[in-house]
Design an enzyme around this catalytic site. Structure first.
Site, PDB file in Angstrom:
ATOM      1  N   VAL A  78       0.941  -1.269  -0.223  1.00 47.37           N
ATOM      2  CA  VAL A  78       0.337   0.087   0.213  1.00 47.37           C
ATOM      3  C   VAL A  78       0.791   0.710   0.130  1.00 47.37           C
ATOM      4  O   VAL A  78       1.793   1.543   0.735  1.00 47.37           O
ATOM      5  CB  VAL A  78      -0.725   0.108   1.681  1.00 47.37           C
ATOM      6  N   GLY A  88      -4.888  -2.274   2.796  1.00 48.67           N
ATOM      7  CA  GLY A  88      -4.457  -3.354   3.451  1.00 48.67           C
ATOM      8  C   GLY A  88      -5.006  -4.849   3.687  1.00 48.67           C
ATOM      9  O   GLY A  88      -4.981  -5.439   2.943  1.00 48.67           O
ATOM     10  N   GLU A 109       5.461 -15.412   2.366  1.00 54.42           N
ATOM     11  CA  GLU A 109       7.040 -14.766   2.864  1.00 54.42           C
ATOM     12  C   GLU A 109       6.764 -13.868   3.432  1.00 54.42           C
ATOM     13  O   GLU A 109       6.853 -12.385   3.126  1.00 54.42           O
ATOM     14  CB  GLU A 109       7.946 -15.370   2.258  1.00 54.42           C
ATOM     15  N   TYR A 121      -0.925 -10.256   9.308  1.00 57.49           N
ATOM     16  CA  TYR A 121      -1.018 -11.320   9.086  1.00 57.49           C
ATOM     17  C   TYR A 121      -1.855 -12.487  10.180  1.00 57.49           C
ATOM     18  O   TYR A 121      -2.900 -12.901   9.895  1.00 57.49           O
ATOM     19  CB  TYR A 121       0.300 -12.012   8.874  1.00 57.49           C
TER      20      TYR A 121
END
Ligand SMILES: CC(C)(COP(=O)(O)OP(=O)(O)OC[C@H]1O[C@@H](n2cnc3c(N)ncnc32)[C@H](O)[C@@H]1OP(=O)(O)O)[C@@H](O)C(=O)NCCC(=O)NCCS
Length: 161
Positions: A78, A88, A109, A121
């Site tokens: 972003v 995001g 990753e 995440y």
């Protein structure tokens, strides 16, 4: 309102420009890399645009079928001037919905020192499953490999179901 749309070849230059800002020492993707990704049948790219062009982008590969199905987040970014407004998360949520429809776990990753991405995440169900030393070039930075179970459930839940 965040509008998520399919990436088209005309977006590739803008995405490459953002990559140079967002991943300066970690091999930012050039325009050609995005164009090649768009030609791949198993890869799905989405963007968020404002009046000046792309402000956010995300790509996910949907691989295998049946019990061999899995997905891999290839990239997400972003524009710094548009960060912390939910773009995001919206792009990742959209990619994960596609992964859940496809089936199987999702892998990615991420730099071990990327606190913003790690928080994002983790909040969407990813867990660290390994470390890859010297993964990024030329920086030599380490990466965590993260995994998200289908539907975002935890691995413990996955084992007991
Ligand atoms: C990671 C990134 C895509 C997040 O995009 P964004 O649009 O700013 O994220 P959002 O506003 O949707 O925030 C989603 C979550 O990310 C986390 N987050 C985002 N920026 C953060 C920061 N500066 N510090 C800590 N956590 C942060 C938070 O958990 C946030 O949730 P919250 O708002 O409920 O607290 C963006 O920071 C980015 O482009 N970073 C550079 C590129 C990159 O590192 N990509 C990932 C490579 S693996």
């Amino acid at each position: 309102m965040t509008v998520i749309e399919p990436m088209v070849p005309a977006d590739a230059a803008g995405c490459a420009r953002l990559e140079r800002v967002l991943f300066p020492g970690d091999g930012p993707w050039p325009e050609d890399a995005f164009l090649e990704e768009l030609r791949s049948p198993h890869v799905r790219y989405r963007v968020v645009r404002d009046d000046d062009g792309v402000v956010g982008y995300a790509g996910i590969a949907l691989l295998g079928t049946g019990s061999g199905a899995e997905a891999e987040i290839h990239t997400i970014g972003v524009d710094p001037s548009a960060q912390r407004r939910g773009i995001g998360r919206a792009l990742l949520t959209d990619a994960l919905a596609a992964a859940d429809a496809h089936g199987g776990p999702v892998f990615l990753e991420v730099r071990t020192d990327n606190e913003a991405a790690l928080a994002l995440y983790r909040s969407t169900g990813f867990e660290i499953v390994g470390t890859r030393r010297n993964y990024y070039r030329p920086s030599g930075a380490d990466a965590y490999t993260m995994r998200r179970e289908p539907g975002g459930r935890t691995q413990t839940e996955g084992m007991s179901s």
